[in-house]
Design a protein around this motif. Structure first.
Motif, PDB file in Angstrom:
ATOM      1  N   UNK A 583       0.803  -1.230   0.000  1.00  0.00           N
ATOM      2  CA  UNK A 583       0.000   0.000   0.000  1.00  0.00           C
ATOM      3  C   UNK A 583       0.822   1.259   0.000  1.00  0.00           C
ATOM      4  N   UNK A 584       1.756   1.361   0.924  1.00  0.00           N
ATOM      5  CA  UNK A 584       2.506   2.609   0.991  1.00  0.00           C
ATOM      6  C   UNK A 584       3.827   2.494   0.247  1.00  0.00           C
ATOM      7  N   UNK A 585       4.611   1.467   0.613  1.00  0.00           N
ATOM      8  CA  UNK A 585       5.954   1.360   0.034  1.00  0.00           C
ATOM      9  C   UNK A 585       5.889   1.167  -1.488  1.00  0.00           C
ATOM     10  N   UNK A 586       5.190   0.126  -1.931  1.00  0.00           N
ATOM     11  CA  UNK A 586       5.159  -0.195  -3.364  1.00  0.00           C
ATOM     12  C   UNK A 586       4.625   0.967  -4.178  1.00  0.00           C
ATOM     13  N   UNK A 587       3.525   1.558  -3.694  1.00  0.00           N
ATOM     14  CA  UNK A 587       2.897   2.659  -4.434  1.00  0.00           C
ATOM     15  C   UNK A 587       3.838   3.863  -4.487  1.00  0.00           C
ATOM     16  N   UNK A 588       4.537   4.143  -3.366  1.00  0.00           N
ATOM     17  CA  UNK A 588       5.433   5.316  -3.327  1.00  0.00           C
ATOM     18  C   UNK A 588       6.629   5.126  -4.265  1.00  0.00           C
ATOM     19  N   UNK A 589       7.168   3.916  -4.321  1.00  0.00           N
ATOM     20  CA  UNK A 589       8.346   3.697  -5.182  1.00  0.00           C
ATOM     21  C   UNK A 589       7.926   3.772  -6.657  1.00  0.00           C
TER      22      UNK A 589
END
Ligand SMILES: Cc1cc2nc3c(=O)[nH]c(=O)nc-3n(C[C@H](O)[C@H](O)[C@H](O)COP(=O)(O)O)c2cc1C
Length: 627
Positions: A583-589
């Motif tokens: 949710x956060x890490x994958x989407x942010x990268x």
């Protein structure tokens, strides 16, 4: 629905809403499911029950591997397909043959004159580039082959509230298939009644579920492990996957004791095991594969549910149950509650409405976000559930996937996993523990022989699209956060071996993030890799550093900061690996990559997306993101 066994099959939730409908049984309904970890199968069974309770007689649930592909579709019938995605946009194992046949085989034209609708199960945040592709492709292909679509493909998001998505689709299907049905089952027009509270007591339960008393108490050595004989690995009641084994825990330790309760842990599991005839066998894996663990509930939570339901924990659920009984038959009540039902999961929207006796439940706000469980809701309302109400409506346990953190070249006989125990208090003051991480955390290393405390029911799951490049010279970029360090550890370990055995490795960059310096793991391995040339550069950052000397930033900020070299890496033909939370890490990268493609590659927004799509499609951008 008067006999003991038939009553078991009744889901009170839907029964009440649909039982008095006028029906038009014009033909057979075939519900086809493709499922890797059981959710689509559960939904398929729920749909069958919903349709049967609406009065449809000729409803059949068929796993996509239960017949030869060319016998799965039957012209004239209505086909309701419930299919999940596995791998990277791949069909689940049980759907593979049918999927290949329908997509590619010229004989697949026979579907003309057939009606269909498709519900897909996927995860948008974890797999944005392959979101529900299996359902979308099946839907498009059936249409292309001339079948008649009764409604648009519906996509369920496991990263959101997939039960709600499914409830809505099921209601719309029932309203289309069954004349005079309510148009929306998820917001019933009638006021819920107190049906559940009038249900039977424990004595009647024994009649209804046809249980027999077990004369002795449970043998603990048999209660917590893979019991292929007990868990009936046949037909639709298949519980464990075929190649599940009982594997010994070699070591289980906290990697970072200073990080407190939420420290990262490492567990080492032996791949040597015994088959059902007692012969020694060995599982194998390839670096980058996944490991599937079947957790069970803690004894404390099982006891709490036994008390709440007022059941005899040693009663055995008879083999003579109705076919729709959702779990393996022949287990005791305790075994069923321990192994089959996720006692810590929030109930489905329809079950929550029944327990709360309200139709206007705001599911996300009241149930799923605060993670309220069946026992919380029953305590709040005083609702008395029977065992059969509970068992037919509760959420089944799903096995959990972990990324293997070891290289099979270095550790051919064991695998290493990295996990962080999930443990927190809710705003209402309830203690919550992650089902599988607390299960793992209580697993001690094998002391003498193979006892339950030291064993995991688990299997290796191949992940063929997540591999180091075949050409060791290809530049690689590892981007990871938190538990995402696991598959990166495996790749680094592998590159150290490659380097030491004369395979000269190309450049490798590591961008890794932890919560703070106390949370950081595997510094020794990273240093060794840098020394032997298995890594060329390494940048470690912390989302909340405890002193000024450490790099306090998010990994996505680091990636942006290094934008020029990231763009050059891709332009030079490099591969990249994204490992962490979806949710956060994958989407942010991914967002950072898109910005880099625009800023340094001078692409417009569409061009940047297309560049990313090609990287993914050609296997140069591989993701291992957890929900
Ligand atoms: C290893 C793995 C790979 C997955 N790959 C995808 C994917 O490519 N696209 C997608 O939309 N969802 C993907 N998912 C999410 C599943 O489709 C989703 O969790 C679904 O509810 C599982 O249903 P099942 O239990 O019937 O297999 C994946 C899940 C796992 C564990």
């Amino acid at each position: 629905m008067s006999s003991a066994t038939n009553r078991l099959a009744c889901r009170p939730t839907l029964c009440r809403f649909f039982s008095s409908l006028q029906l038009n049984p014009s033909g057979a309904v075939r519900i086809l499911y493709g499922s890797q970890t059981g959710t689509a199968q559960l939904f398929a069974n729920q749909l069958a029950e919903g349709l049967e309770e609406s009065g449809l007689k000729n409803v059949e649930v068929v796993g996509l591997d239960e017949k030869p592909p060319n016998e799965i579709l039957s012209p004239g019938d209505l086909h309701l397909v419930v299919a999940s995605c596995a791998g990277r946009g791949e069909p689940p194992d049980n759907a593979r043959k049918f999927y290949d046949w329908i997509m590619m085989d010229p004989s697949a034209k026979i579907v003309k004159g057939l009606n269909f609708a498709v519900f897909g199960l996927g995860n948008k945040s974890a797999h944005p580039n392959n979101y529900n592709v299996v359902a979308k492709r099946l839907d498009a292909r059936l249409g292309e082959l001339g079948a008649h679509r009764i409604t648009d493909v519906a996509l369920g998001d496991d990263g959101g509230c997939i039960e709600n998505d499914f409830d809505e689709w099921m209601a719309s299907i029932i309203s289309k298939v069954v004349p005079n049905s309510p148009t929306n089952a998820s917001v019933p027009t009638d006021t819920p009644t107190n049906d559940l509270k009038k249900e039977v007591d424990v004595k009647q339960l024994d009649e209804k579920v046809d249980v027999v008393e077990r004369p002795t108490t449970l043998d603990p050595a048999q209660s917590d492990i893979v019991r292929r004989d007990l868990f009936h690995l046949t037909g639709s009641n298949r519980f464990y996957a075929d190649n599940t084994k009982k594997l010994e825990v070699i070591d289980n330790r906290i990697l970072t004791p200073d990080a407190g309760e939420s420290a990262l842990h490492e567990i080492r599991v032996s791949l040597r095991c015994h088959d059902s005839s007692g012969n020694k066998t060995e599982l194998s894996y390839t670096t980058g594969d996944h490991f599937l663990v079947y957790p069970r509930n803690s004894d404390a939570i099982v006891d709490a549910y036994v008390k709440m339901l007022g059941v005899n924990p040693h009663a055995i659920i008879s083999e003579n149950q109705h076919d729709s009984y959702p779990y393996p038959k022949g287990l005791t009540v305790t075994e069923t509650l321990s192994h089959c039902i996720d006692l810590g999961a929030p109930p489905s929207p329809s079950f929550a409405r029944i327990i709360l006796d309200r139709k206007d439940v705001d599911y996300v706000k009241e149930i799923s976000n605060p993670r309220r469980t069946v026992i919380d809701l029953c305590q709040q309302t005083g609702t008395k559930l029977t065992f059969e109400d509970f068992i037919h409506n509760a959420v089944p346990i799903k096995p959990r996937y972990y990324s293997i953190a070891s290289s099979n070249i270095k550790h051919p006989n064991e695998i290493i996993l990295v996990y962080r125990p999930v443990r927190y208090m809710t705003s209402k003051g309830y203690l919550r523990e992650g089902l599988c991480t607390s299960f793992l955390a209580h697993k001690g290393a094998a002391q003498r022989g193979v006892d339950d405390v030291a064993c995991l029911p688990a299997l290796v799951v191949s992940n063929p699209t997540f591999r180091l490049p075949l050409d060791t010279q290809t530049p690689v970029l590892f981007v990871g956060g938190g538990c995402g360090v696991a598959p990166i550890r495996a790749f680094i370990e592998e590159r150290i071996i490659l380097q030491s055995t004369g395979h000269c490795c190309g450049p490798a960059t590591l961008f890794l993030g932890f919560r703070n310096p106390h949370d950081e793991v595997y510094q020794g391995l990273v240093q060794e890799a840098l020394q032997v040339g298995a890594l060329t550069n390494s940048d470690i950052v912390y989302s909340s550093g405890s002193d000024k000397s450490c790099q306090q930033m998010l990994v996505s900020e680091l990636v942006r900061q290094r934008g020029g070299s990231v763009w050059k890496h891709f332009q030079d033909g490099g591969h990249a690996y994204l490992c962490g939370g979806a949710r956060t890490f994958g989407a942010a990268i991914e967002a950072a990559f898109l910005d880099i493609f625009q800023m340094h590659g001078k692409l417009d927004f569409d061009g940047a997306n297309e560049y990313m799509r090609v990287l993914v499609d050609t296997g140069r951008l591989a993701e291992d993101l957890a929900n």
